[in-house]
Design an enzyme around this catalytic site. Sequence first.
Site, PDB file in Angstrom:
ATOM      1  N   TYR A  53       0.836  -1.197   0.000  1.00  0.00           N
ATOM      2  CA  TYR A  53       0.000   0.000   0.000  1.00  0.00           C
ATOM      3  C   TYR A  53       0.875   1.252   0.000  1.00  0.00           C
ATOM      4  CZ  TYR A  53      -3.568  -3.342   1.636  1.00  0.00           C
ATOM      5  OH  TYR A  53      -4.421  -4.418   1.784  1.00  0.00           O
ATOM      6  N   HIS A 118       0.776 -11.715   1.114  1.00  0.00           N
ATOM      7  CA  HIS A 118      -0.286 -10.930   0.472  1.00  0.00           C
ATOM      8  C   HIS A 118      -1.031 -11.730  -0.600  1.00  0.00           C
ATOM      9  CE1 HIS A 118      -1.403  -6.442  -0.179  1.00  0.00           C
ATOM     10  NE2 HIS A 118      -2.438  -7.221  -0.335  1.00  0.00           N
TER      11      HIS A 118
END
Length: 282
Positions: A53, A118
């Site tokens: 992010y 992830h």
Amino acid sequence: MRYLELAGGGRMPVLGLGTWKMGESASRRAAEVSAIRSAIDIGYRLIDTAEMYGEGGAEEVVGQALAEALRAGDVKREDLFIVSKVYPHNASRSGVPKACARSLARLGLDRLDLYLLHWRGEHPLADTRDAMRALVAEGRIGRWGVSNLDTDDMEELAALGDDCAANQVYYSAAERGPEFSLLPWQRARGMPMMAYSPIDQGALAADAGLQKIAQQLGATAAQLALAWVLAQPGVAAIPKAVRESHLRDNFAAAGLALGPELLAEIDRLHPAPRRKRPLAMI
């Protein structure tokens, strides 16, 4: 706030704050730090982020907000549950500890409560698992888990051991694919599912059917959509919000009680899947 027991021990709040798309712009940083501070004041204790992010920017935003809140005495570190994720290309035996160290530095922490892969990439799951286990043994993370892994991947992971604590996937009232096999598989093993985008990035706020049902509760469609996810056994949700009004609305949704008739209405609007389909990802 309700809590879910993690597979293998420990627990996490059923509702948290997502930080996807935070840390991407210096001009928004103050507002994003303020949002996380507000979330903590409101009562959020689970904060989810990732090295992806904003290429670490979101972790820096979270780190600044946490430092300010801890200095001010707004919250104690032991009351927080901080989650981050490692990029798949960093998920090798040697790459995981280095990525974790970078994430901890950006967050200003000496320990993550949960560290996730992830999504699945080029490195064998066994290598990632070994690296994660080493971080647990060193006390740098409390537990480890995965994200965006479907049932076949989870079966492969389970063959390596039973210490994966959670799996984070896209799950909402309109995106119910995980219910066909993945969610039952996780429930059978006492492994929580963390639902990201539980309001479909805000799209369900405009769902006319949900709006009509929500009126019965004096709630919004977005609150109903979030409450529906939280009503599913073994599921936590991490909606992203920046505006204080949205943060408060989402937090209040955790207190909505959805009876059988209301749940049946939502099922008619957004039916459960009748066949296996690939996991949705964003």
